[in-house]
Motif scaffolding. Structure first.
Motif, PDB file in Angstrom:
ATOM      1  N   PHE A  16       0.818  -1.205   0.000  1.00  0.00           N
ATOM      2  CA  PHE A  16       0.000   0.000   0.000  1.00  0.00           C
ATOM      3  C   PHE A  16       0.855   1.259   0.000  1.00  0.00           C
ATOM      4  CE2 PHE A  16      -2.521  -3.345   1.911  1.00  0.00           C
ATOM      5  CZ  PHE A  16      -3.745  -3.197   1.286  1.00  0.00           C
ATOM      6  N   SER A  17       0.274   2.335  -0.498  1.00  0.00           N
ATOM      7  CA  SER A  17       0.923   3.641  -0.434  1.00  0.00           C
ATOM      8  C   SER A  17       1.071   4.072   1.020  1.00  0.00           C
ATOM      9  CB  SER A  17       0.091   4.675  -1.185  1.00  0.00           C
ATOM     10  OG  SER A  17      -1.136   4.916  -0.510  1.00  0.00           O
ATOM     11  N   ALA A  18       1.952   5.055   1.246  1.00  0.00           N
ATOM     12  CA  ALA A  18       2.181   5.531   2.614  1.00  0.00           C
ATOM     13  C   ALA A  18       0.900   6.056   3.248  1.00  0.00           C
ATOM     14  CB  ALA A  18       3.257   6.615   2.604  1.00  0.00           C
ATOM     15  N   GLY A  19       0.111   6.806   2.484  1.00  0.00           N
ATOM     16  CA  GLY A  19      -1.141   7.338   3.026  1.00  0.00           C
ATOM     17  C   GLY A  19      -2.127   6.241   3.361  1.00  0.00           C
ATOM     18  N   SER A  20      -2.221   5.223   2.498  1.00  0.00           N
ATOM     19  CA  SER A  20      -3.140   4.113   2.759  1.00  0.00           C
ATOM     20  C   SER A  20      -2.692   3.304   3.967  1.00  0.00           C
ATOM     21  CB  SER A  20      -3.247   3.220   1.522  1.00  0.00           C
ATOM     22  OG  SER A  20      -3.887   3.907   0.461  1.00  0.00           O
ATOM     23  N   GLN A  21      -1.377   3.182   4.167  1.00  0.00           N
ATOM     24  CA  GLN A  21      -0.892   2.505   5.374  1.00  0.00           C
ATOM     25  C   GLN A  21      -1.335   3.251   6.628  1.00  0.00           C
ATOM     26  OE1 GLN A  21       3.263   1.214   5.430  1.00  0.00           O
ATOM     27  NE2 GLN A  21       3.309   1.290   3.194  1.00  0.00           N
ATOM     28  N   ARG A  22      -1.313   4.578   6.572  1.00  0.00           N
ATOM     29  CA  ARG A  22      -1.762   5.352   7.731  1.00  0.00           C
ATOM     30  C   ARG A  22      -3.248   5.152   7.975  1.00  0.00           C
ATOM     31  NH1 ARG A  22       1.816   9.174   5.393  1.00  0.00           N
ATOM     32  NH2 ARG A  22       0.103  10.386   4.501  1.00  0.00           N
ATOM     33  N   VAL A  23      -4.020   5.095   6.900  1.00  0.00           N
ATOM     34  CA  VAL A  23      -5.457   4.844   7.036  1.00  0.00           C
ATOM     35  C   VAL A  23      -5.697   3.485   7.681  1.00  0.00           C
ATOM     36  CG1 VAL A  23      -7.577   4.398   5.747  1.00  0.00           C
ATOM     37  CG2 VAL A  23      -6.141   6.344   5.136  1.00  0.00           C
ATOM     38  N   LEU A  24      -4.989   2.472   7.214  1.00  0.00           N
ATOM     39  CA  LEU A  24      -5.169   1.122   7.762  1.00  0.00           C
ATOM     40  C   LEU A  24      -4.772   1.064   9.230  1.00  0.00           C
ATOM     41  CD1 LEU A  24      -3.914  -0.957   4.713  1.00  0.00           C
ATOM     42  CD2 LEU A  24      -6.238  -0.973   5.647  1.00  0.00           C
ATOM     43  N   ARG A  25      -3.696   1.734   9.595  1.00  0.00           N
ATOM     44  CA  ARG A  25      -3.299   1.735  11.012  1.00  0.00           C
ATOM     45  C   ARG A  25      -4.348   2.421  11.874  1.00  0.00           C
ATOM     46  NH1 ARG A  25       1.970   2.802   8.837  1.00  0.00           N
ATOM     47  NH2 ARG A  25       1.731   5.047   9.229  1.00  0.00           N
ATOM     48  N   ARG A  26      -4.958   3.475  11.343  1.00  0.00           N
ATOM     49  CA  ARG A  26      -5.989   4.192  12.107  1.00  0.00           C
ATOM     50  C   ARG A  26      -7.262   3.357  12.245  1.00  0.00           C
ATOM     51  NH1 ARG A  26      -7.065   9.616  13.321  1.00  0.00           N
ATOM     52  NH2 ARG A  26      -5.163  10.238  12.238  1.00  0.00           N
ATOM     53  N   LEU A  27      -7.675   2.713  11.149  1.00  0.00           N
ATOM     54  CA  LEU A  27      -8.901   1.919  11.166  1.00  0.00           C
ATOM     55  C   LEU A  27      -8.748   0.610  11.921  1.00  0.00           C
ATOM     56  CD1 LEU A  27     -10.223   2.291   7.503  1.00  0.00           C
ATOM     57  CD2 LEU A  27     -11.241   3.262   9.570  1.00  0.00           C
ATOM     58  N   PHE A  28      -7.551  -0.009  11.793  1.00  0.00           N
ATOM     59  CA  PHE A  28      -7.363  -1.358  12.329  1.00  0.00           C
ATOM     60  C   PHE A  28      -6.063  -1.427  13.129  1.00  0.00           C
ATOM     61  CE2 PHE A  28      -9.430  -1.646   8.101  1.00  0.00           C
ATOM     62  CZ  PHE A  28     -10.691  -2.055   8.512  1.00  0.00           C
ATOM     63  N   PRO A  29      -6.040  -0.783  14.286  1.00  0.00           N
ATOM     64  CA  PRO A  29      -4.789  -0.760  15.073  1.00  0.00           C
ATOM     65  C   PRO A  29      -4.366  -2.141  15.562  1.00  0.00           C
ATOM     66  CG  PRO A  29      -6.628   0.135  16.342  1.00  0.00           C
ATOM     67  CD  PRO A  29      -7.114  -0.017  14.940  1.00  0.00           C
ATOM     68  N   ASP A  30      -5.303  -3.089  15.605  1.00  0.00           N
ATOM     69  CA  ASP A  30      -4.989  -4.435  16.076  1.00  0.00           C
ATOM     70  C   ASP A  30      -4.804  -5.429  14.930  1.00  0.00           C
ATOM     71  OD1 ASP A  30      -5.298  -3.517  18.713  1.00  0.00           O
ATOM     72  OD2 ASP A  30      -7.453  -3.896  18.656  1.00  0.00           O
ATOM     73  N   ALA A  31      -4.628  -4.950  13.719  1.00  0.00           N
ATOM     74  CA  ALA A  31      -4.542  -5.835  12.555  1.00  0.00           C
ATOM     75  C   ALA A  31      -3.396  -6.832  12.678  1.00  0.00           C
ATOM     76  CB  ALA A  31      -4.363  -5.008  11.284  1.00  0.00           C
ATOM     77  N   VAL A  32      -3.573  -7.971  12.000  1.00  0.00           N
ATOM     78  CA  VAL A  32      -2.493  -8.942  11.850  1.00  0.00           C
ATOM     79  C   VAL A  32      -1.629  -8.484  10.673  1.00  0.00           C
ATOM     80  CG1 VAL A  32      -1.929 -11.337  11.302  1.00  0.00           C
ATOM     81  CG2 VAL A  32      -3.904 -10.807  12.767  1.00  0.00           C
ATOM     82  N   ILE A  33      -0.346  -8.343  10.909  1.00  0.00           N
ATOM     83  CA  ILE A  33       0.567  -7.828   9.887  1.00  0.00           C
ATOM     84  C   ILE A  33       1.315  -8.999   9.251  1.00  0.00           C
ATOM     85  CG2 ILE A  33       2.495  -6.312   9.399  1.00  0.00           C
ATOM     86  CD1 ILE A  33      -0.138  -4.896  10.201  1.00  0.00           C
ATOM     87  N   ALA A  34       1.188  -9.116   7.942  1.00  0.00           N
ATOM     88  CA  ALA A  34       1.853 -10.181   7.200  1.00  0.00           C
ATOM     89  C   ALA A  34       3.276  -9.774   6.853  1.00  0.00           C
ATOM     90  CB  ALA A  34       1.072 -10.488   5.921  1.00  0.00           C
ATOM     91  N   ASN A  35       4.150 -10.784   6.680  1.00  0.00           N
ATOM     92  CA  ASN A  35       5.523 -10.499   6.265  1.00  0.00           C
ATOM     93  C   ASN A  35       5.711 -10.777   4.774  1.00  0.00           C
ATOM     94  OD1 ASN A  35       5.825 -13.277   5.985  1.00  0.00           O
ATOM     95  ND2 ASN A  35       7.099 -13.511   7.813  1.00  0.00           N
ATOM     96  N   ASP A  36       6.936 -10.611   4.301  1.00  0.00           N
ATOM     97  CA  ASP A  36       7.215 -10.790   2.878  1.00  0.00           C
ATOM     98  C   ASP A  36       6.845 -12.187   2.399  1.00  0.00           C
ATOM     99  OD1 ASP A  36       8.217  -8.233   2.970  1.00  0.00           O
ATOM    100  OD2 ASP A  36      10.322  -8.824   2.793  1.00  0.00           O
ATOM    101  N   ALA A  37       7.204 -13.206   3.185  1.00  0.00           N
ATOM    102  CA  ALA A  37       6.938 -14.585   2.776  1.00  0.00           C
ATOM    103  C   ALA A  37       5.442 -14.854   2.667  1.00  0.00           C
ATOM    104  CB  ALA A  37       7.587 -15.557   3.758  1.00  0.00           C
ATOM    105  N   ASP A  38       4.657 -14.302   3.579  1.00  0.00           N
ATOM    106  CA  ASP A  38       3.200 -14.448   3.508  1.00  0.00           C
ATOM    107  C   ASP A  38       2.667 -13.879   2.207  1.00  0.00           C
ATOM    108  OD1 ASP A  38       3.064 -15.475   6.152  1.00  0.00           O
ATOM    109  OD2 ASP A  38       2.976 -13.448   6.969  1.00  0.00           O
TER     110      ASP A  38
END
Length: 297
Positions: free
Chosen positions: A216-238
């Motif tokens: 995601f773009s930098a701005g979209s990453q900020r949106v996702l962090r704001r909306l879903f602060p508890d999200a599961v974060i995937a790594n490169d291999a995922d």
């Protein structure tokens, strides 16, 4: 849709003992209704995403076997699976998620960016009409349906950057009557939202998603962090095994078998990973979610 499809499924007792993963809460699955298309004519004969290599061998028979096991997995989990008849000359018709978005019984169809897939949209439109759907709207803007739309239960997350036009987001809000949040994709390997993010829990007051930030773009990453602060974060291999192309019923989460890190992370949150082999269909850039359109309402 029958109300039984919204009812909670029986939940196994949680694992206990020193080897058990810590979980934050009890997860409750709900019955879902899916639309799928057998890959009877599956092959890779053109290139519309970075995963497609027409020079590499593809086994249609193996693709059908993997798809059949995916369908049986949903049925074993208690879900209802409808099917649409595949059509010759449309090798990607197996990726049902790209041909419709259904919320509360309203259907927004698809309009593909690639000419090779454009005919798929009409076959799915006819299926909806033949199966009793009366609110079926075909889009004016390029719109690759659940490939770029993810329903959280309250918001429609909408991807753009490679396939779906930004104008399709406003069109989706108008047709489906739900609030839409736009997200920009920036890595061509993750050309659709559904290979960069999926919804784990759409039944709670606080929905939960898993996603790969670098898609995601930098701005979209900020949106996702704001909306879903508890999200599961995937790594490169995922991400590289299309592990984000998952399907969750609120407890059971169907993932490509290679997504072991992501499976561990979601198990820690109380979900039950269900790993499947979808390697043949991945040669066209697809996974479990690509093969699965959810029929909501």
């Amino acid at each position: 849709m029958s109300s039984t499809l919204d009812a909670p499924l029986a939940t196994p007792a949680p694992e206990t003992g020193p080897g058990a993963l810590a979980v934050t809460q009890e997860r409750v699955p709900t019955r879902r209704r899916y639309l799928m298309c057998e890959p009877r004519f599956f092959t890779v004969e053109y290139v519309i995403n970075p995963w497609m290599r027409p020079d590499q061998p593809v086994s249609t028979e193996r693709a059908v076997e993997q798809w059949t096991e995916l369908k049986r997995t949903y049925e074993r989990l208690g879900h209802q699976v409808e099917t649409i008849e595949p059509q010759p000359g449309l090798p990607d018709m197996v990726f049902a998620a790209n041909s419709g978005t259904v919320i509360d019984g309203r259907v927004l169809g698809a309009r593909f960016r690639a000419e090779q897939r454009s005919a798929e949209a009409e076959h799915y439109r006819r299926w909806f009409l033949e199966h009793g759907y009366r609110s079926v709207v075909m889009p004016e803007k390029i719109n690759e349906a659940e490939g770029d739309f993810a329903w959280t239960g309250g918001l429609l997350l909408a991807g753009t950057g490679f396939r779906t036009d930004p104008g399709a987001h406003a069109e989706a809000q108008e047709v489906l009557g739900v609030p839409v949040v736009s997200l920009r994709l920036v890595d061509p390997r993750y050309y659709h939202l559904d290979v960069a993010l999926f919804v784990l829990d759409d039944q709670s007051e606080r929905p939960l998603v898993a996603y790969y930030p670098e898609a995601f773009s930098a701005g979209s990453q900020r949106v996702l962090r704001r909306l879903f602060p508890d999200a599961v974060i995937a790594n490169d291999a995922d991400a590289e095994c299309l592990g984000l192309n998952g399907v969750s019923d609120g407890r059971n989460v169907v993932l490509p078998k290679e997504a072991t890190h992501l499976a561990e992370r979601i198990a820690e949150r109380g979900f039950e990973p269900v790993l499947v082999d979808i390697s043949e269909l991945r040669k066209s850039g697809g996974g479990p979610k690509c093969c699965t359109m959810e029929l909501r309402g």
